[in-house]
Design a protein around this motif. Structure first.
Motif, mmCIF file in Angstrom:
data_model
loop_
_atom_site.group_PDB
_atom_site.id
_atom_site.type_symbol
_atom_site.label_atom_id
_atom_site.label_comp_id
_atom_site.label_asym_id
_atom_site.label_seq_id
_atom_site.Cartn_x
_atom_site.Cartn_y
_atom_site.Cartn_z
ATOM 1 N N ILE A 1 0.874 -1.169 0.000
ATOM 2 C CA ILE A 1 0.000 0.000 0.000
ATOM 3 C C ILE A 1 0.911 1.217 0.000
ATOM 4 C CG2 ILE A 1 -1.791 1.270 1.262
ATOM 5 C CD1 ILE A 1 -2.560 -1.420 2.581
ATOM 6 N N TYR A 2 0.606 2.187 -0.848
ATOM 7 C CA TYR A 2 1.472 3.357 -0.994
ATOM 8 C C TYR A 2 0.621 4.615 -1.100
ATOM 9 C CZ TYR A 2 0.251 1.712 -5.642
ATOM 10 O OH TYR A 2 -0.430 1.227 -6.726
ATOM 11 N N GLY A 3 1.291 5.739 -0.980
ATOM 12 C CA GLY A 3 0.619 7.028 -1.022
ATOM 13 C C GLY A 3 0.389 7.519 -2.439
ATOM 14 N N PHE A 4 -0.227 8.698 -2.524
ATOM 15 C CA PHE A 4 -0.532 9.286 -3.819
ATOM 16 C C PHE A 4 -0.550 10.802 -3.718
ATOM 17 C CE2 PHE A 4 -4.433 8.592 -1.559
ATOM 18 C CZ PHE A 4 -5.190 9.743 -1.777
ATOM 19 N N ASN A 5 -0.453 11.443 -4.858
ATOM 20 C CA ASN A 5 -0.573 12.890 -4.972
ATOM 21 C C ASN A 5 -1.854 13.209 -5.721
ATOM 22 O OD1 ASN A 5 2.090 13.590 -3.917
ATOM 23 N ND2 ASN A 5 2.869 12.683 -5.801
ATOM 24 N N TYR A 6 -2.529 14.274 -5.290
ATOM 25 C CA TYR A 6 -3.705 14.765 -6.012
ATOM 26 C C TYR A 6 -3.266 15.891 -6.939
ATOM 27 C CZ TYR A 6 -7.666 12.645 -3.528
ATOM 28 O OH TYR A 6 -8.608 11.783 -3.042
ATOM 29 N N TYR A 7 -3.802 15.881 -8.146
ATOM 30 C CA TYR A 7 -3.580 16.971 -9.093
ATOM 31 C C TYR A 7 -4.928 17.488 -9.560
ATOM 32 C CZ TYR A 7 1.377 16.066 -9.345
ATOM 33 O OH TYR A 7 2.696 15.936 -9.027
ATOM 34 N N LYS A 8 -5.117 18.807 -9.465
ATOM 35 C CA LYS A 8 -6.339 19.455 -9.921
ATOM 36 C C LYS A 8 -5.933 20.630 -10.809
ATOM 37 C CE LYS A 8 -10.657 21.353 -8.196
ATOM 38 N NZ LYS A 8 -11.447 21.660 -6.990
ATOM 39 N N ASN A 9 -6.474 20.640 -12.012
ATOM 40 C CA ASN A 9 -6.122 21.674 -12.996
ATOM 41 C C ASN A 9 -4.612 21.737 -13.227
ATOM 42 O OD1 ASN A 9 -8.866 22.392 -13.191
ATOM 43 N ND2 ASN A 9 -8.648 23.795 -11.464
ATOM 44 N N TRP B 1 3.090 -1.302 4.108
ATOM 45 C CA TRP B 1 2.545 0.044 3.918
ATOM 46 C C TRP B 1 3.733 0.992 3.802
ATOM 47 C CZ3 TRP B 1 -2.777 1.589 5.711
ATOM 48 C CH2 TRP B 1 -3.062 2.906 5.364
ATOM 49 N N LEU B 2 3.888 1.599 2.653
ATOM 50 C CA LEU B 2 4.997 2.513 2.399
ATOM 51 C C LEU B 2 4.552 3.961 2.583
ATOM 52 C CD1 LEU B 2 6.370 0.973 -0.912
ATOM 53 C CD2 LEU B 2 7.163 0.549 1.416
ATOM 54 N N ASP B 3 5.425 4.769 3.112
ATOM 55 C CA ASP B 3 5.162 6.202 3.241
ATOM 56 C C ASP B 3 5.770 6.914 2.029
ATOM 57 O OD1 ASP B 3 4.341 8.628 4.244
ATOM 58 O OD2 ASP B 3 6.022 8.828 5.624
ATOM 59 N N LYS B 4 5.393 6.448 0.851
ATOM 60 C CA LYS B 4 5.904 7.006 -0.410
ATOM 61 C C LYS B 4 4.719 7.236 -1.337
ATOM 62 C CE LYS B 4 10.381 6.029 0.313
ATOM 63 N NZ LYS B 4 11.390 6.999 0.495
ATOM 64 N N CYS B 5 4.752 8.328 -2.064
ATOM 65 C CA CYS B 5 3.719 8.601 -3.069
ATOM 66 C C CYS B 5 4.170 7.977 -4.382
ATOM 67 C CB CYS B 5 3.497 10.102 -3.226
ATOM 68 S SG CYS B 5 2.696 10.824 -1.797
ATOM 69 N N LEU B 6 3.479 6.926 -4.801
ATOM 70 C CA LEU B 6 3.827 6.210 -6.025
ATOM 71 C C LEU B 6 2.748 6.343 -7.099
ATOM 72 C CD1 LEU B 6 5.256 2.914 -4.459
ATOM 73 C CD2 LEU B 6 6.506 4.960 -5.192
ATOM 74 N N TYR B 7 1.740 7.168 -6.841
ATOM 75 C CA TYR B 7 0.636 7.316 -7.786
ATOM 76 C C TYR B 7 0.204 8.775 -7.829
ATOM 77 C CZ TYR B 7 -3.659 6.091 -10.280
ATOM 78 O OH TYR B 7 -4.648 5.981 -11.221
ATOM 79 N N ASN B 8 -0.097 9.244 -9.016
ATOM 80 C CA ASN B 8 -0.626 10.590 -9.191
ATOM 81 C C ASN B 8 -2.079 10.491 -9.643
ATOM 82 O OD1 ASN B 8 1.800 11.959 -8.571
ATOM 83 N ND2 ASN B 8 2.553 11.569 -10.626
ATOM 84 N N TYR B 9 -2.974 11.088 -8.855
ATOM 85 C CA TYR B 9 -4.412 11.030 -9.118
ATOM 86 C C TYR B 9 -4.870 12.392 -9.631
ATOM 87 C CZ TYR B 9 -9.389 10.176 -8.389
ATOM 88 O OH TYR B 9 -10.735 10.012 -8.573
ATOM 89 N N ARG B 10 -5.415 12.399 -10.816
ATOM 90 C CA ARG B 10 -5.891 13.641 -11.414
ATOM 91 C C ARG B 10 -7.379 13.793 -11.133
ATOM 92 N NH1 ARG B 10 -5.397 14.450 -17.695
ATOM 93 N NH2 ARG B 10 -7.491 13.659 -17.613
ATOM 94 N N ILE B 11 -7.738 14.880 -10.460
ATOM 95 C CA ILE B 11 -9.130 15.151 -10.106
ATOM 96 C C ILE B 11 -9.821 15.814 -11.291
ATOM 97 C CG2 ILE B 11 -10.664 16.454 -8.586
ATOM 98 C CD1 ILE B 11 -8.395 16.332 -6.485
#
Length: 183
Positions: free
Chosen positions: A17-25, A107-117
């Motif tokens: 399980i890993y973290g992610f970043n949110y991207y909006k616009n 469970w990793l404390d790393k953002c391995l995914y970028n989620y585009r809103i």
């Protein structure tokens, strides 16, 4: 890196399980984490800690923050046809099974995914005709089925589940209200 070393040494990891970043616009946005965890390995002795996260937050809801061994997915005998009409909650429905059967989870404390809103996406658009598609009561029932397996079928955990589900229901209705007010 530390992540690669952890996974190379331990070939018996069933899920990461890993973290992610949110991207909006096109801009990275901050989203408050509802649960904080340091890099952790979950197995037999502390697996209930992971199950408890289901009651505290939405941190385990998404499939796109999990890498799962193919064998676990292939062994899943769940009939998913009953959830195909819904546009919310499917990831959580599947995640409950995955987290339960995975013997060793990192469970990793790393953002391995970028989620585009996308504001126009199905899960973000709210209208009265979509209410039946966003009914997530089937997930509540899934939790009730799994609580005995987790040895958490007691009054305390049932109350935590009810409280969490009440919060989710209020959140959904507030989104409907905001959308109706703005349109």
């Amino acid at each position: 890196s530390e992540v690669a070393v952890t996974l190379d040494k331990e070939s018996q990891t069933d899920m990461v399980i890993y973290g992610f970043n949110y991207y909006k616009n096109g801009q990275k946005t901050k989203k408050k984490d509802s649960v904080k965890t340091k890099p952790t390995i979950y197995a037999d002795l502390n697996k209930n800690d992971l199950y408890s996260i289901f009651f505290q937050s939405n941190a385990l809801n998404t499939l796109w923050t999990k890498a799962v061994k193919t064998a676990i997915l292939k062994n899943d005998q769940t009939d998913y046809s009953k959830i195909t009409k819904f546009v919310m909650g499917e990831d959580l429905f599947v995640s409950i099974y995955l987290v339960t059967v995975a013997s060793r989870i990192v469970w990793l404390d790393k953002c391995l995914y970028n989620y585009r809103i996308l504001e126009s996406s199905i899960t973000r658009s709210f209208s009265l005709d979509k209410i039946p598609q966003k009914n997530t009561l089937f997930i509540y029932d899934r939790f009730l089925d799994y609580l005995p397996n987790w040895k958490m079928n007691d009054k305390e955990h049932l109350n935590k589940l009810k409280n969490h589900w009440l919060n989710e229901t209020i959140y959904t209705f507030s989104n409907f209200y905001e959308n109706a007010r703005n349109n």
